[in-house]
Every structure is written in structure tokens, then in C-alpha cells.
Write an enzyme that holds these catalytic residues in place. Sequence first.
Site, mmCIF file in Angstrom:
data_model
loop_
_atom_site.group_PDB
_atom_site.id
_atom_site.type_symbol
_atom_site.label_atom_id
_atom_site.label_comp_id
_atom_site.label_asym_id
_atom_site.label_seq_id
_atom_site.Cartn_x
_atom_site.Cartn_y
_atom_site.Cartn_z
ATOM 1 N N HIS A 510 12.136 62.471 26.146
ATOM 2 C CA HIS A 510 12.252 61.154 25.495
ATOM 3 C C HIS A 510 10.897 60.721 24.933
ATOM 4 O O HIS A 510 10.794 60.334 23.769
ATOM 5 C CB HIS A 510 12.773 60.154 26.536
ATOM 6 C CG HIS A 510 12.776 58.720 26.104
ATOM 7 N ND1 HIS A 510 13.937 58.049 25.770
ATOM 8 C CD2 HIS A 510 11.772 57.812 25.957
ATOM 9 C CE1 HIS A 510 13.642 56.804 25.430
ATOM 10 N NE2 HIS A 510 12.335 56.631 25.551
ATOM 11 N N GLU A 511 9.863 60.804 25.754
ATOM 12 C CA GLU A 511 8.541 60.346 25.289
ATOM 13 C C GLU A 511 8.011 61.240 24.169
ATOM 14 O O GLU A 511 7.431 60.745 23.201
ATOM 15 C CB GLU A 511 7.549 60.278 26.454
ATOM 16 C CG GLU A 511 7.927 59.314 27.580
ATOM 17 C CD GLU A 511 8.225 57.887 27.118
ATOM 18 O OE1 GLU A 511 7.749 57.490 26.038
ATOM 19 O OE2 GLU A 511 8.951 57.168 27.835
ATOM 20 N N HIS A 514 9.566 60.334 20.934
ATOM 21 C CA HIS A 514 9.048 59.094 20.336
ATOM 22 C C HIS A 514 7.999 59.380 19.253
ATOM 23 O O HIS A 514 7.828 58.600 18.322
ATOM 24 C CB HIS A 514 8.419 58.190 21.398
ATOM 25 C CG HIS A 514 9.387 57.203 21.986
ATOM 26 N ND1 HIS A 514 10.233 56.451 21.210
ATOM 27 C CD2 HIS A 514 9.626 56.843 23.270
ATOM 28 C CE1 HIS A 514 10.962 55.661 22.004
ATOM 29 N NE2 HIS A 514 10.617 55.882 23.256
ATOM 30 N N GLU A 571 14.404 54.014 20.460
ATOM 31 C CA GLU A 571 14.762 54.433 21.815
ATOM 32 C C GLU A 571 15.973 55.372 21.806
ATOM 33 O O GLU A 571 16.016 56.350 22.558
ATOM 34 C CB GLU A 571 15.047 53.208 22.679
ATOM 35 C CG GLU A 571 13.829 52.338 22.901
ATOM 36 C CD GLU A 571 12.668 53.083 23.532
ATOM 37 O OE1 GLU A 571 12.917 54.036 24.308
ATOM 38 O OE2 GLU A 571 11.520 52.739 23.230
ATOM 39 N N ASP A 575 16.185 59.064 23.208
ATOM 40 C CA ASP A 575 17.164 59.485 24.224
ATOM 41 C C ASP A 575 17.934 60.722 23.757
ATOM 42 O O ASP A 575 18.106 61.685 24.511
ATOM 43 C CB ASP A 575 18.173 58.355 24.493
ATOM 44 C CG ASP A 575 17.621 57.294 25.442
ATOM 45 O OD1 ASP A 575 16.583 57.537 26.076
ATOM 46 O OD2 ASP A 575 18.258 56.221 25.557
HETATM 47 ZN ZN LIG Z 1 11.248 54.994 24.940
#
Ligand SMILES: [Zn+2]
Length: 673
Positions: A510-511, A514, A571, A575
Site C-alpha cells: 500500500h505505501e 502511494h 488510498e 489498497d
Molecule cells: Zn495510504
Amino acid sequence: MRLTTAALLLAGFTTIGAVAQGTNNANATVSAMDKSADPCVDFYQFACGGWKKNNPIPSDQPIWSRFGELAERNRTVLRGILENAGKATNRNANEQKIGDYYATCIDEDAINKKGIAVLKPEFDRINGLKDKAGLPALLAHMHSQGIDGVFSFYSGADFKNAKEVIAQADQGGLSLPDRDYYLKDDPKSVELRKAFVEHVANTFKLLGDSPEKAAAEAKAVMDIETALAKGSMDRVERREPEKIYHKLSSQDWQALTPSFSFTAYLNGMGTPAFTSLNVATPDFYKALDAQLKNVNLDDLKTYLRWHLVRSQVQSLPKAFVDEDFNFYGKTLQGTKELRARWKRCVAATDGDLGEALGQVFVEKYYPPEAKDRTLKMVKQLEDALRRDIGDLPWMSAATKKQALIKLEAIENKIGYPNKWRDYSTLKIERGDALGNSLRANAFEVHRQLAKIGKPLDKQEWQMTPPTVNAYYDPTENDINFPAGILQPPFYDFKADDALNFGGMGAVIGHELTHGFDDQGALFDPQGNLKNWWTPEDEKAFKERTQCLVDEYDSFVAVDDVHVRGKLTLGENTADNGGLRIAYMALVKSIADSGKQPEKIDGYTPEQRFFIGWGQIWCQNQTDQMARLLAQNNEHSPGDYRTNGVVQNMPEFQKAWGCKAGQQMVRANACHVW
Ligand SMILES: [Zn+2]
């Protein structure tokens, strides 16, 4: 309100409570499930139904989740550290600070006895304001002690020259969570504003004003904040970095708001000299000028008095804290009871002395092996993202090359800072709750503003070590995992790989993703806001992210309130991409091991991977909180963080044998990364 676009793993609203939970053993995994649910119809219910049933929202929480459970465990540990530090002799400097800060905060009787007399010097200053020309110096005095109001001023990386930290002037001065609360006309918003005005009036009554005077004062506060709200930029618009980047000369900043001397303000703040800055929201500064011209001096003082009390309420007598909770906790979030004082004091110590407290936390509870294990997993996830980018059907070789350069440049920060913050100039005094809070704020404001004109220090952390969260910072191009989250249920060294890849693996994914979401993709490997895409690839990327906007727009958060697809796009992109690359990493790890792991509790590794993902998002929340988060938070609710992602994944459908037409098989599946 910060300018920084650092993308978090979850809302900053995490609170704590209830009973500490054990580790995430196999039994815990199964008992959290609802096996009567069909995983192809509602996977979230299947993965989390048991947990939801057995974990009602504690009365002192608006939301209860796996994050909340872990935060509670951490907080219990921190409480022990703080109580010891409060009693111990032969303390080092940090132990004195955290011990005395906490011991002072927890002593509610002493705070009640002192009453509001502690605020007198600050009130005297506000009452002494003779004309509007004196406002800049007064506001500087307040801002430099962390008391908000009127506008926001801080430091941050220059978006277009990320090596350097510059001054940042932004909108601010509101007491409700967002400008929309002042401007919307639906019945809920109208009702909430009414409750807010009552709350402000009640606070003035507690200060000793008559009911009539208090009501007039509350109206004055509401009028000023409504005018500031009207000049503020919308939350969704603020997600576009170009819209909040306006590098102006100091003179041009001043020209926006002739009624307020920024020179006098900056003198009061004691900032390093500068000649240009980012004015994130120039329109706000124009609206502010009109408002400063219109407002009368007494109303302005009333507004400042309100912000002083509001910002320092935790150091005031119980009646103020209860009144504050009554609005912000009960009405706004649906929480039934105020959290126990020790929980609030642990949070306050973590907030004001986070790296002094975190240092002890890490020494005692974060073994070096944990860092090594996490780093190994980060490497596996980076490798998966590298392969994912290489295989993308919609991206040209030219842009892929740039994307891979950006990926290679991402730095990994795990656990805690290499260099701890030096608190030696901060004085913490036993028995002076308000003074401790104001001095800690002043220390932090000074620390932040001293960075103006200096190179960006990438070694710094924006979260404290015990925090159960993680973030990616696009101007630093780094991923950050505090020690607090590197534990079960996210990472359990006793659990199988599949579960850990679905938990911590997907969080790392997830990070990393980003860096390539709708915001991250606008920044280059060095953290500059600079386009590295071919026009065709940029178009294809936008078409694909629009698919996610449409998908999440269709989800209902509560009643008539939908998830906001544009607000949550970054986000949701993270995800979806994160889970996909975590899955790739698991498959490779199994292949590399040369043997297929056996089923556990009747589930294949692929199935357990998805159960692991679903189970980090188990949550219960009040309707009020669901509404608050859907309107203001950039993260989707737990059920959609689970189902919204898996319904886009053929890998999920294969693992569970789902068929076309079932709810967890989306007809127009979205696929960005
Ligand atoms: Zn996030």
C-alpha cells in the site's frame, strides 16, 4: 490543516479503549470469521463477521478496529513506562520529562483546583488588544505556542524544489472538521451547527459569562468561522498539489491581505528571514482581508479567547473537558463516554514528547530482529512492484523506465528514527499542566519554523514510534513504518507467510503504491512536483483511476452518505495496487521455497492471504463516525477496503472459486497497478 500530502495508512482518528487482545494466533483468525457467510458474496463479513459480533464498540470509542486493539496494547505498555518514569529516581533527562509530564497530566484534582486562573496571562493579552493593528503580534504569540486561529503558518518541502524547506501559509482558523460543515444546508449539517454554537456558548458560560453574553459570543465565533470557511478551498481540490502550490514573494503575500501586517507577525514568530513562500490558498488570504476589515474588535477578541480555550482544554478543569467531549466526542463522533484520563494523558505525552517516550518503547519492546524481518518483506514487495510495472499492458516503455527509476529511489524507514529528537531545551515542570503543554507546543513550532531555508531532513519522522499507522511522503519519496504497527495482527512471526503477506505485506505494498497513486505519480524520484509521464500514458492512467473513482462512489458509508470516490482515490489506488503486489510476492515466495504449504484450518495459502487482508480491516463504528469519516477522511471504511479491492482481483476469484455475477466479481474490474 497541513499542506503535506503524506499519505497515511488510515485515518488520524484512531482512538483506543477496551480490553487488550492477545496475539493473532490461528484460533484468533478463525474466530474472527463468519463461516456462514459466502466469501464470494460478502468477503468482509466472511473474514470479519465473528470479530464484529464479538467486539462491540467500547463506550469510550467512536470506532473500534484491529488498529484500535493494537493501539490499546501499545498504550498499556506506554502507561507502564510513564508511571515508572514518574516515580523513579536517578532519571535521565528524557525520563524526567515524560514522567513529570504524565504525572502532571494525570493529576486531575490539582488541575481542577487551579481552575481557569492558569489562563489569566493569556486572557489578559487578548483583552489588552487595543486595535486591529495589534493583531499580528498577538496572533504570533498564540501561534508560537500552538494555539490555532485565523490562518495556518508552518514549514514544508518546496514542491518544486523538494531539497529545500520553505515557509507555507495556508487556510485555517476553523473549529469544525471541514469548511463544508459551515456551508452545507442539509438537516444534519444545520443541526450540527446548532449544537456547535451551543457548545461554544456553554464554554463561555463556564468562563463566567452570562447566558446572554455567551450566546452572543458564540454567534460571533460562528460568524467569523463561517466567513473563513467560505474563503477556504474544498478538501477534494486540495488533493491536487498544483492547486495548493503558489510560490509568492513576501510582498505578493502581503498584497493579498493588506489589513494584516505579516512583517509584524513574522517578527513575533521569530522565523528565519525569507523572501518567498508557498501561499497554498491565495483566495483564502483575500477573503481573510475582507473579514478583518468587517469584523469588530470585540468579536475578534471573543474568537481568539475561544481558540485559546479550545486548544488547551485538556489542561483545564473537568467541566471544560466534559463540555468539549459533549460536542466533539458525543455529538460529532457518537462516543458514549469520555476516555479514562490515563488514556488521554498517554496520548498527550505521545503527542508532545513522542520521541522521548518512543525511545524507551523501542528499547524495551522492539527487538532488532523485527526490523530485519520487515526489511526483508519490503524487498520482496519492491521486487513484486518492479515486476508489476514491467508487465503493465497500458504503459509505454518510456514511462515504465521512469517509474522504475522512481521505485529504486524510494527509501525505507523502519521502526524508529536513526537520530532521536533532542528535547534538552524544553522545560517540563511537575504540577504545571498548562505550562507544559504550551512550552511543548512552542518547542515544536520553533523546531518546525527553524527549518525554513534549510535542506529537507529526510531522516525525520512524522509519526512517533508507538503509532499504529504508516505513511508515504511524496516529497521525500520514502515509506515509513513505525515500530507500533510491526506487530500482530499485521505481522506475527508465529503465523504463516500467507497471513503475514495479506497483512503487513499488503500494508507495505500500500505505501509503495502511494508513490504511484494520483498524487504520488505527480512527483519525481527526488520528490519534486514534475511530470515524468508521456501524454498517452498519463491519459491511460487517468482513465484507470477514474474506474476506481466510479467504483467507490457507488459504495454507501451510512444512510444516504456515500464514500467519496475522488477524496479516497489515492488510498483506494494504494489498497488495490498494494494487495496485488503483496499477492505476487507471496506467490513468488512459495515458488522459491519449492514446496506448496499445507492448508491451515482448511484454507489454502492463497485463501489465507485474503483472510489476512480482510482481517486487518475488521471494525465497528458509530453512525456518526461513519458519516464524519466518509465526509472528511481520505480512507474508505473497512468493509470497502476489503470488498472494494477483492472484487477487482481475478486472483481472489480464483482462490475462492467465485463465479461471474456474484458480488465479489466486479463486471468492470478496475486495475491500475
Ligand atoms: Zn495510504
